[in-house]
Design a protein around this motif. Structure first.
Motif, PDB file in Angstrom:
ATOM      1  N   GLY A 109       0.832  -1.198   0.000  1.00  0.00           N
ATOM      2  CA  GLY A 109       0.000   0.000   0.000  1.00  0.00           C
ATOM      3  C   GLY A 109       0.862   1.241   0.000  1.00  0.00           C
ATOM      4  N   ASP A 110       0.312   2.318  -0.512  1.00  0.00           N
ATOM      5  CA  ASP A 110       1.003   3.599  -0.527  1.00  0.00           C
ATOM      6  C   ASP A 110       0.975   4.194   0.878  1.00  0.00           C
ATOM      7  OD1 ASP A 110       1.802   6.081  -2.502  1.00  0.00           O
ATOM      8  OD2 ASP A 110       0.688   6.746  -0.737  1.00  0.00           O
ATOM      9  N   ARG A 111       2.144   4.556   1.407  1.00  0.00           N
ATOM     10  CA  ARG A 111       2.214   5.020   2.790  1.00  0.00           C
ATOM     11  C   ARG A 111       1.371   6.281   3.025  1.00  0.00           C
ATOM     12  NH1 ARG A 111       7.310   5.085   4.950  1.00  0.00           N
ATOM     13  NH2 ARG A 111       8.233   3.913   3.250  1.00  0.00           N
ATOM     14  N   TRP A 112       1.287   7.150   2.020  1.00  0.00           N
ATOM     15  CA  TRP A 112       0.498   8.369   2.164  1.00  0.00           C
ATOM     16  C   TRP A 112      -0.985   8.055   2.221  1.00  0.00           C
ATOM     17  CZ3 TRP A 112       2.949  13.033   2.849  1.00  0.00           C
ATOM     18  CH2 TRP A 112       4.331  13.028   2.616  1.00  0.00           C
ATOM     19  N   GLN A 113      -1.415   7.112   1.372  1.00  0.00           N
ATOM     20  CA  GLN A 113      -2.821   6.728   1.377  1.00  0.00           C
ATOM     21  C   GLN A 113      -3.165   5.979   2.659  1.00  0.00           C
ATOM     22  OE1 GLN A 113      -5.112   7.604  -1.182  1.00  0.00           O
ATOM     23  NE2 GLN A 113      -6.429   7.091   0.560  1.00  0.00           N
ATOM     24  N   LEU A 114      -2.234   5.154   3.141  1.00  0.00           N
ATOM     25  CA  LEU A 114      -2.454   4.442   4.396  1.00  0.00           C
ATOM     26  C   LEU A 114      -2.636   5.417   5.550  1.00  0.00           C
ATOM     27  CD1 LEU A 114       0.208   1.604   4.007  1.00  0.00           C
ATOM     28  CD2 LEU A 114      -2.271   1.321   3.969  1.00  0.00           C
ATOM     29  N   ALA A 115      -1.808   6.450   5.594  1.00  0.00           N
ATOM     30  CA  ALA A 115      -1.932   7.456   6.652  1.00  0.00           C
ATOM     31  C   ALA A 115      -3.265   8.185   6.549  1.00  0.00           C
ATOM     32  CB  ALA A 115      -0.778   8.452   6.563  1.00  0.00           C
ATOM     33  N   ALA A 116      -3.646   8.562   5.333  1.00  0.00           N
ATOM     34  CA  ALA A 116      -4.910   9.268   5.136  1.00  0.00           C
ATOM     35  C   ALA A 116      -6.095   8.390   5.543  1.00  0.00           C
ATOM     36  CB  ALA A 116      -5.051   9.703   3.679  1.00  0.00           C
ATOM     37  N   ASP A 117      -6.050   7.107   5.165  1.00  0.00           N
ATOM     38  CA  ASP A 117      -7.140   6.191   5.527  1.00  0.00           C
ATOM     39  C   ASP A 117      -7.245   6.029   7.040  1.00  0.00           C
ATOM     40  OD1 ASP A 117      -7.678   5.830   2.853  1.00  0.00           O
ATOM     41  OD2 ASP A 117      -6.676   3.875   2.707  1.00  0.00           O
ATOM     42  N   ALA A 118      -6.089   5.955   7.719  1.00  0.00           N
ATOM     43  CA  ALA A 118      -6.104   5.814   9.176  1.00  0.00           C
ATOM     44  C   ALA A 118      -6.705   7.048   9.836  1.00  0.00           C
ATOM     45  CB  ALA A 118      -4.680   5.581   9.689  1.00  0.00           C
ATOM     46  N   LEU A 119      -6.350   8.223   9.345  1.00  0.00           N
ATOM     47  CA  LEU A 119      -6.888   9.468   9.906  1.00  0.00           C
ATOM     48  C   LEU A 119      -8.389   9.562   9.679  1.00  0.00           C
ATOM     49  CD1 LEU A 119      -4.042  11.882   8.743  1.00  0.00           C
ATOM     50  CD2 LEU A 119      -4.528  11.204  11.107  1.00  0.00           C
ATOM     51  N   ARG A 120      -8.840   9.172   8.489  1.00  0.00           N
ATOM     52  CA  ARG A 120     -10.280   9.226   8.194  1.00  0.00           C
ATOM     53  C   ARG A 120     -11.062   8.221   9.037  1.00  0.00           C
ATOM     54  NH1 ARG A 120      -8.682   9.643   2.142  1.00  0.00           N
ATOM     55  NH2 ARG A 120      -8.801  11.901   1.756  1.00  0.00           N
ATOM     56  N   ALA A 121     -10.461   7.052   9.291  1.00  0.00           N
ATOM     57  CA  ALA A 121     -11.133   6.054  10.117  1.00  0.00           C
ATOM     58  C   ALA A 121     -11.342   6.580  11.532  1.00  0.00           C
ATOM     59  CB  ALA A 121     -10.321   4.753  10.144  1.00  0.00           C
ATOM     60  N   VAL A 122     -10.323   7.215  12.090  1.00  0.00           N
ATOM     61  CA  VAL A 122     -10.449   7.792  13.432  1.00  0.00           C
ATOM     62  C   VAL A 122     -11.469   8.932  13.420  1.00  0.00           C
ATOM     63  CG1 VAL A 122      -9.243   8.999  15.284  1.00  0.00           C
ATOM     64  CG2 VAL A 122      -8.125   7.126  14.095  1.00  0.00           C
ATOM     65  N   ALA A 123     -11.457   9.735  12.364  1.00  0.00           N
ATOM     66  CA  ALA A 123     -12.432  10.829  12.251  1.00  0.00           C
ATOM     67  C   ALA A 123     -13.855  10.275  12.280  1.00  0.00           C
ATOM     68  CB  ALA A 123     -12.201  11.613  10.965  1.00  0.00           C
ATOM     69  N   GLY A 124     -14.069   9.145  11.611  1.00  0.00           N
ATOM     70  CA  GLY A 124     -15.398   8.521  11.619  1.00  0.00           C
ATOM     71  C   GLY A 124     -15.789   8.041  13.005  1.00  0.00           C
ATOM     72  N   ASP A 125     -14.839   7.463  13.737  1.00  0.00           N
ATOM     73  CA  ASP A 125     -15.118   7.005  15.096  1.00  0.00           C
ATOM     74  C   ASP A 125     -15.429   8.182  16.018  1.00  0.00           C
ATOM     75  OD1 ASP A 125     -14.699   4.383  14.366  1.00  0.00           O
ATOM     76  OD2 ASP A 125     -12.614   4.327  15.045  1.00  0.00           O
ATOM     77  N   ILE A 126     -14.735   9.297  15.795  1.00  0.00           N
ATOM     78  CA  ILE A 126     -14.965  10.478  16.629  1.00  0.00           C
ATOM     79  C   ILE A 126     -16.356  11.057  16.365  1.00  0.00           C
ATOM     80  CG2 ILE A 126     -14.241  12.882  16.971  1.00  0.00           C
ATOM     81  CD1 ILE A 126     -11.347  11.913  16.698  1.00  0.00           C
ATOM     82  N   VAL A 127     -16.791  11.035  15.116  1.00  0.00           N
ATOM     83  CA  VAL A 127     -18.145  11.495  14.795  1.00  0.00           C
ATOM     84  C   VAL A 127     -19.178  10.678  15.571  1.00  0.00           C
ATOM     85  CG1 VAL A 127     -19.904  11.528  12.994  1.00  0.00           C
ATOM     86  CG2 VAL A 127     -17.663  12.488  12.533  1.00  0.00           C
ATOM     87  N   LYS A 128     -19.010   9.357  15.561  1.00  0.00           N
ATOM     88  CA  LYS A 128     -19.951   8.486  16.287  1.00  0.00           C
ATOM     89  C   LYS A 128     -19.920   8.786  17.778  1.00  0.00           C
ATOM     90  CE  LYS A 128     -19.397   4.726  12.937  1.00  0.00           C
ATOM     91  NZ  LYS A 128     -18.868   3.351  12.719  1.00  0.00           N
ATOM     92  N   THR A 129     -18.726   9.023  18.295  1.00  0.00           N
ATOM     93  CA  THR A 129     -18.605   9.361  19.716  1.00  0.00           C
ATOM     94  C   THR A 129     -19.343  10.656  20.029  1.00  0.00           C
ATOM     95  OG1 THR A 129     -16.455   8.255  19.885  1.00  0.00           O
ATOM     96  CG2 THR A 129     -16.966   9.892  21.566  1.00  0.00           C
ATOM     97  N   GLY A 130     -19.187  11.652  19.166  1.00  0.00           N
ATOM     98  CA  GLY A 130     -19.876  12.920  19.369  1.00  0.00           C
ATOM     99  C   GLY A 130     -21.383  12.773  19.339  1.00  0.00           C
ATOM    100  N   GLN A 131     -21.880  11.913  18.464  1.00  0.00           N
ATOM    101  CA  GLN A 131     -23.322  11.711  18.356  1.00  0.00           C
ATOM    102  C   GLN A 131     -23.916  11.067  19.595  1.00  0.00           C
ATOM    103  OE1 GLN A 131     -23.362   9.392  14.755  1.00  0.00           O
ATOM    104  NE2 GLN A 131     -23.449  11.188  13.413  1.00  0.00           N
ATOM    105  N   GLN A 132     -23.080  10.377  20.376  1.00  0.00           N
ATOM    106  CA  GLN A 132     -23.554   9.708  21.588  1.00  0.00           C
ATOM    107  C   GLN A 132     -23.640  10.645  22.791  1.00  0.00           C
ATOM    108  OE1 GLN A 132     -20.734   6.559  22.139  1.00  0.00           O
ATOM    109  NE2 GLN A 132     -21.410   5.404  20.346  1.00  0.00           N
ATOM    110  N   GLN A 133     -23.000  11.792  22.712  1.00  0.00           N
ATOM    111  CA  GLN A 133     -22.883  12.654  23.890  1.00  0.00           C
ATOM    112  C   GLN A 133     -24.227  13.175  24.423  1.00  0.00           C
ATOM    113  OE1 GLN A 133     -19.877  12.541  25.431  1.00  0.00           O
ATOM    114  NE2 GLN A 133     -19.601  11.163  23.679  1.00  0.00           N
ATOM    115  N   PRO A 134     -25.148  13.646  23.562  1.00  0.00           N
ATOM    116  CA  PRO A 134     -26.428  14.113  24.114  1.00  0.00           C
ATOM    117  C   PRO A 134     -27.177  13.014  24.859  1.00  0.00           C
ATOM    118  CG  PRO A 134     -26.132  14.910  21.871  1.00  0.00           C
ATOM    119  CD  PRO A 134     -25.043  13.920  22.111  1.00  0.00           C
ATOM    120  N   GLU A 135     -27.103  11.785  24.352  1.00  0.00           N
ATOM    121  CA  GLU A 135     -27.765  10.666  25.032  1.00  0.00           C
ATOM    122  C   GLU A 135     -27.163  10.426  26.410  1.00  0.00           C
ATOM    123  OE1 GLU A 135     -28.229   5.817  24.513  1.00  0.00           O
ATOM    124  OE2 GLU A 135     -27.733   7.055  22.764  1.00  0.00           O
ATOM    125  N   ILE A 136     -25.835  10.537  26.502  1.00  0.00           N
ATOM    126  CA  ILE A 136     -25.167  10.356  27.792  1.00  0.00           C
ATOM    127  C   ILE A 136     -25.581  11.464  28.763  1.00  0.00           C
ATOM    128  CG2 ILE A 136     -22.927  10.322  28.952  1.00  0.00           C
ATOM    129  CD1 ILE A 136     -21.750   9.142  26.365  1.00  0.00           C
TER     130      ILE A 136
END
Length: 216
Positions: A71-98
């Motif tokens: 894999g291309d190291r630049w694309q791998l880094a970008a994919d990893a950052l986007r994956a974490v960004a997606g997890d953070i979005v889900k975490t943010g969506q849970q906050q009002p419920e908490i």
């Protein structure tokens, strides 16, 4: 020994009994500097992380087939950052419920869920650091909306300390305020920041490749 890289058989002889690590190192020497070996399969069976660690030092039989994917190291880094960004979005969506759980008196349940909040930020911090190492570049210098990632990390550390103090004090009023007014916006801004960083890395790499490939 049959060795393939990204589905293409290598026209190269490898010494009988060489270790898997030695084989991978020899293949790496043939790859462009931007490409990394990202997965290994032996006789059609993908190696998981634990299995791969055990296999690296073992000698390979002459009749074995080793399939490597890169894999291309630049694309791998970008994919990893986007994956974490997606997890953070889900975490943010849970906050009002908490926050609603805390307001409704379901304190133990709400406290437990708030206590899980720092985990995603540890993953975020680790991912940024790993991407810095992967690209041999300090990504904390990247600017987003007039501020560098390093400043965002400092603010995040401050906010997590406030959260920790509120949890230790079992201050549900402060926790609810933090969740409603601080944590959800924090998740949104970090998701946007990480996606922006990923887009920037890919764009810069594409520009670099075009410049290198351009005549003259």
């Amino acid at each position: 020994m049959l060795v393939t890289v990204d589905g293409q058989r290598l026209d190269r002889d490898f010494a009988s009994g060489c270790a898997l690590q030695e084989l991978i190192d020899q293949v790496r020497e043939t790859l462009h500097s931007d490409r990394l070996v990202v997965s290994v399969a032996i006789n059609g069976q993908p190696c998981g992380e634990a299995e791969l660690a055990q296999q690296l030092g073992e000698p390979l039989a002459q009749d074995v087939q080793v399939d490597l994917e890169t894999g291309d190291r630049w694309q791998l880094a970008a994919d990893a950052l986007r994956a974490v960004a997606g997890d953070i979005v889900k975490t943010g969506q849970q906050q009002p419920e908490i926050a609603d759980q805390l307001n409704a008196g379901r304190v133990a349940e709400g406290m437990q869920r708030v206590g899980e909040f720092p985990r995603i930020w540890q993953v975020c911090h680790d991912t940024v650091r790993q991407c810095c190492n992967l690209l041999a570049r300090d990504l904390t210098d990247h600017e987003y909306e007039g501020r560098c990632v390093r400043e965002y990390l400092d603010d995040l550390a401050t906010k997590l300390r406030e959260l920790r103090d509120a949890l230790e004090a079992r201050d549900t009023v402060l926790l609810t305020d933090l969740i409603y007014y601080e944590l959800q916006p924090l998740c949104e801004s970090w998701s946007e920041l990480l996606n922006n960083l990923a887009d920037t890395l890919v764009a810069e790499h594409e520009h670099e490749k075009q410049s290198v490939g351009a005549p003259g």
